[in-house]
Design a protein around this motif. Structure first.
Motif, PDB file in Angstrom:
ATOM      1  N   GLU A  75      42.931  43.415  25.115  1.00  0.00           N
ATOM      2  CA  GLU A  75      43.434  42.336  24.267  1.00  0.00           C
ATOM      3  C   GLU A  75      42.389  41.882  23.252  1.00  0.00           C
ATOM      4  N   ALA A  76      41.127  41.789  23.683  1.00  0.00           N
ATOM      5  CA  ALA A  76      40.064  41.263  22.816  1.00  0.00           C
ATOM      6  C   ALA A  76      39.277  42.358  22.105  1.00  0.00           C
ATOM      7  N   GLU A  77      39.559  43.616  22.443  1.00  0.00           N
ATOM      8  CA  GLU A  77      38.956  44.766  21.768  1.00  0.00           C
ATOM      9  C   GLU A  77      37.436  44.809  21.945  1.00  0.00           C
ATOM     10  N   PHE A  78      37.020  44.880  23.208  1.00  0.00           N
ATOM     11  CA  PHE A  78      35.606  45.090  23.509  1.00  0.00           C
ATOM     12  C   PHE A  78      35.487  46.104  24.640  1.00  0.00           C
ATOM     13  N   GLU A  79      34.258  46.546  24.902  1.00  0.00           N
ATOM     14  CA  GLU A  79      34.018  47.504  25.977  1.00  0.00           C
ATOM     15  C   GLU A  79      32.832  47.043  26.808  1.00  0.00           C
ATOM     16  N   THR A  80      32.945  47.221  28.124  1.00  0.00           N
ATOM     17  CA  THR A  80      31.820  46.993  29.037  1.00  0.00           C
ATOM     18  C   THR A  80      31.515  48.304  29.749  1.00  0.00           C
ATOM     19  N   ARG A  81      30.385  48.346  30.442  1.00  0.00           N
ATOM     20  CA  ARG A  81      30.131  49.411  31.398  1.00  0.00           C
ATOM     21  C   ARG A  81      30.472  48.872  32.778  1.00  0.00           C
ATOM     22  N   LEU A  82      30.789  49.764  33.707  1.00  0.00           N
ATOM     23  CA  LEU A  82      31.246  49.337  35.020  1.00  0.00           C
ATOM     24  C   LEU A  82      30.272  49.766  36.107  1.00  0.00           C
ATOM     25  N   VAL A  83      30.146  48.898  37.113  1.00  0.00           N
ATOM     26  CA  VAL A  83      29.428  49.250  38.330  1.00  0.00           C
ATOM     27  C   VAL A  83      30.335  48.860  39.496  1.00  0.00           C
ATOM     28  N   THR A  84      30.346  49.671  40.540  1.00  0.00           N
ATOM     29  CA  THR A  84      31.281  49.453  41.636  1.00  0.00           C
ATOM     30  C   THR A  84      30.863  48.275  42.507  1.00  0.00           C
ATOM     31  N   ALA A  85      31.806  47.382  42.740  1.00  0.00           N
ATOM     32  CA  ALA A  85      31.641  46.279  43.688  1.00  0.00           C
ATOM     33  C   ALA A  85      32.824  46.336  44.645  1.00  0.00           C
ATOM     34  N   ASN A  86      32.542  46.439  45.930  1.00  0.00           N
ATOM     35  CA  ASN A  86      33.605  46.649  46.903  1.00  0.00           C
ATOM     36  C   ASN A  86      34.236  45.360  47.424  1.00  0.00           C
ATOM     37  N   SER A  87      33.704  44.218  47.008  1.00  0.00           N
ATOM     38  CA  SER A  87      34.225  42.930  47.467  1.00  0.00           C
ATOM     39  C   SER A  87      33.684  41.837  46.565  1.00  0.00           C
ATOM     40  N   GLY A  88      34.190  40.618  46.756  1.00  0.00           N
ATOM     41  CA  GLY A  88      33.640  39.492  46.012  1.00  0.00           C
ATOM     42  C   GLY A  88      32.175  39.269  46.336  1.00  0.00           C
ATOM     43  N   ALA A  89      31.814  39.420  47.613  1.00  0.00           N
ATOM     44  CA  ALA A  89      30.414  39.255  48.019  1.00  0.00           C
ATOM     45  C   ALA A  89      29.529  40.303  47.364  1.00  0.00           C
ATOM     46  N   ASP A  90      30.041  41.532  47.266  1.00  0.00           N
ATOM     47  CA  ASP A  90      29.279  42.600  46.630  1.00  0.00           C
ATOM     48  C   ASP A  90      29.110  42.318  45.139  1.00  0.00           C
ATOM     49  N   GLY A  91      30.177  41.821  44.507  1.00  0.00           N
ATOM     50  CA  GLY A  91      30.076  41.465  43.096  1.00  0.00           C
ATOM     51  C   GLY A  91      29.062  40.362  42.859  1.00  0.00           C
ATOM     52  N   LEU A  92      29.039  39.380  43.762  1.00  0.00           N
ATOM     53  CA  LEU A  92      28.073  38.295  43.644  1.00  0.00           C
ATOM     54  C   LEU A  92      26.651  38.822  43.799  1.00  0.00           C
ATOM     55  N   ARG A  93      26.460  39.717  44.746  1.00  0.00           N
ATOM     56  CA  ARG A  93      25.122  40.317  44.956  1.00  0.00           C
ATOM     57  C   ARG A  93      24.660  41.040  43.697  1.00  0.00           C
ATOM     58  N   LEU A  94      25.542  41.822  43.103  1.00  0.00           N
ATOM     59  CA  LEU A  94      25.179  42.571  41.904  1.00  0.00           C
ATOM     60  C   LEU A  94      24.901  41.631  40.732  1.00  0.00           C
TER      61      LEU A  94
END
Length: 217
Positions: A75-94
């Motif tokens: 929708e906003a026309e941008f790009e990010t790179r991705l890293v795998t997070a297997n849970s909310g806790a994992d995302g917070l750690r990263l």
């Protein structure tokens, strides 16, 4: 189920069920670290447009955070790179560890973190009462809304009288003051959406998810 169907990963889909209805919904927030140099979502998007793929987004591939982020990116026309997070806790750690710059959390998950992370946008249809100063994506001009309702389903061949009885019980239950109070304490919106409307909304969302899945693949 809708994401799995959109990505052709499931051996079943909407046509195998009857939609009884939705009870309650919760929407996520897109967050950065507290010390990130962004005060608004548009600040972050401007940086991403000026420096494509310069920020790392923590997602579970094929998960809700992956699709919500992809919907906003389209929708906003941008790009990010991705890293795998297997849970909310994992995302917070990263995120806190500096391995990611952006992560999606349930509103309740964000509120539990205090001042360690900063929300830039809420993906609900309306602002969350517990976060009255946080704008929705739609307010900011991005047509992206995501809710995670409890979706009540019956087998495709379930008789009308059974579906109607369950729907009536659920609609009554969702109005119980104790249930309403519980949902609101947990940043959820208590509501009832009946069978026809919940099916129509789900099929519309499935079409959107299929378009996103085609882009991701």
């Amino acid at each position: 189920m809708l994401i799995a169907e959109a990505m052709r990963l499931a051996s079943f889909g909407m046509d195998d069920f009857r939609s009884i209805g939705f009870t309650r919904g919760g929407s996520p927030v897109w967050c950065v670290r507290q010390n990130a140099p962004y005060e608004t979502l548009d600040d972050l998007i401007a940086d991403l447009k000026a420096n494509p793929q310069s920020k790392v987004e923590a997602v579970g591939i094929g998960s809700v955070p992956h699709f919500v982020g992809a919907m906003l990116a389209k929708e906003a026309e941008f790009e990010t790179r991705l890293v795998t997070a297997n849970s909310g806790a994992d995302g917070l750690r990263l995120l806190l560890g500096g391995s990611a710059d952006i992560a999606l959390f349930a509103a309740q998950e964000y509120l539990a973190q205090g001042d360690r992370i900063k929300p830039l946008v809420y993906f609900g249809a309306e602002r969350l009462p517990q976060l009255p100063d946080l704008p929705t994506a739609k307010e900011l001009g991005y047509d992206v809304v995501w809710s995670n309702p409890n979706w009540w389903l019956a087998p495709a061949g379930a008789p009308d009288e059974a579906v109607e009885a369950i729907a009536a019980a659920l609609e009554q239950a969702i109005q119980d003051p104790e249930i309403v109070a519980y949902f609101e304490r947990n940043t959820l919106s208590p509501y009832w959406t009946g069978g026809e409307d919940s099916e129509a909304e789900s099929r519309e969302l499935l079409d959107q998810l299929k378009a996103i899945a085609a882009d991701l693949q």
